[in-house]
Motif scaffolding. Sequence first.
Motif, PDB file in Angstrom:
ATOM      1  N   ARG A  18      11.687 -22.506  21.066  1.00  0.00           N
ATOM      2  CA  ARG A  18      12.710 -22.284  20.045  1.00  0.00           C
ATOM      3  C   ARG A  18      14.097 -22.609  20.590  1.00  0.00           C
ATOM      4  O   ARG A  18      14.518 -22.122  21.632  1.00  0.00           O
ATOM      5  N   THR A  19      14.816 -23.448  19.864  1.00  0.00           N
ATOM      6  CA  THR A  19      16.169 -23.847  20.266  1.00  0.00           C
ATOM      7  C   THR A  19      17.213 -23.474  19.217  1.00  0.00           C
ATOM      8  O   THR A  19      18.408 -23.668  19.453  1.00  0.00           O
ATOM      9  N   MET A  43      11.217 -16.917  29.635  1.00  0.00           N
ATOM     10  CA  MET A  43      12.053 -15.789  30.057  1.00  0.00           C
ATOM     11  C   MET A  43      13.517 -16.029  29.704  1.00  0.00           C
ATOM     12  O   MET A  43      14.218 -15.115  29.263  1.00  0.00           O
ATOM     13  N   ALA A  44      13.979 -17.269  29.865  1.00  0.00           N
ATOM     14  CA  ALA A  44      15.368 -17.609  29.547  1.00  0.00           C
ATOM     15  C   ALA A  44      15.651 -17.415  28.062  1.00  0.00           C
ATOM     16  O   ALA A  44      16.701 -16.896  27.667  1.00  0.00           O
ATOM     17  N   ILE A  45      14.695 -17.812  27.224  1.00  0.00           N
ATOM     18  CA  ILE A  45      14.862 -17.650  25.776  1.00  0.00           C
ATOM     19  C   ILE A  45      14.873 -16.177  25.401  1.00  0.00           C
ATOM     20  O   ILE A  45      15.694 -15.727  24.582  1.00  0.00           O
ATOM     21  N   ALA A 104      13.923 -12.520  19.194  1.00  0.00           N
ATOM     22  CA  ALA A 104      13.467 -13.791  18.619  1.00  0.00           C
ATOM     23  C   ALA A 104      12.205 -14.298  19.311  1.00  0.00           C
ATOM     24  O   ALA A 104      12.006 -14.058  20.507  1.00  0.00           O
ATOM     25  N   PRO A 105      11.335 -14.990  18.591  1.00  0.00           N
ATOM     26  CA  PRO A 105      10.124 -15.550  19.206  1.00  0.00           C
ATOM     27  C   PRO A 105      10.463 -16.687  20.159  1.00  0.00           C
ATOM     28  O   PRO A 105      11.427 -17.417  19.944  1.00  0.00           O
ATOM     29  N   VAL A 106       9.658 -16.846  21.185  1.00  0.00           N
ATOM     30  CA  VAL A 106       9.888 -17.890  22.184  1.00  0.00           C
ATOM     31  C   VAL A 106       9.464 -19.255  21.648  1.00  0.00           C
ATOM     32  O   VAL A 106      10.150 -20.256  21.855  1.00  0.00           O
TER      33      VAL A 106
END
Length: 215
Positions: free
Chosen positions: A76-77, A45-47, A54-56
């Motif tokens: 994903r970072t 959820m944060a991502i 963008a994909p998680v």
Amino acid sequence: MNLVKADMKLFPKETRYIRWKRPMGRGLSIIGLFILAPVFCIIAMAIKISEKEAPVVFKQKRVGRDGQLFEIYKFRTMCVDAEQQLDQYLEQNEAGRAMFKLKKDPRITTIGRFLRKMSLDELPQLWNVAKGEMALIGPRPALPREVETYTSYEKKRLLVTPGCTGLWQVSGRSELGFDEMIELDLAYIHHCSFKLDMKIIAKTFFVILKAKGAY
């Protein structure tokens, strides 16, 4: 894809440890996935909140045991086009030779920097362990482009299944260079045991809480 031509004498002889390491790791990873499910949801959820389109989960080809390719999973970072931007930062590489590390990598997102600092981005790798592609403890899974530059000596680190954590990861992580990583990985392969694995797991928690050497 046969990338490994190494001296098998480096690998320890067949023992109870070798026979039980994989099934134990897979069982523990499945338990971990269930226990950490709420954490997975919070991170996802944060991502999504930070970048809705963008994909998680980030998927990438890595080289496993004996040179077998598999797809690794991570939260994903980085920005979506991080792979396309890589070439312009290669000259700033701080790890040396095959491995690329950049402490202040501009491609990393704000939430991504926090996830990396706490090693939370690597939690989806438990699914790789459950599938048998990775182990809980082992060498860092290498990228195909890295392995293409390996010497025969360096390819010996591919004799075992790569791990979520390992001797290199708890000895300095990104603060250590490529050559130091190779020596630590080979030392682990030569001395691996249940006792050593337990020490690495215990030290992993300490390293994560200290949040040192991760970027």
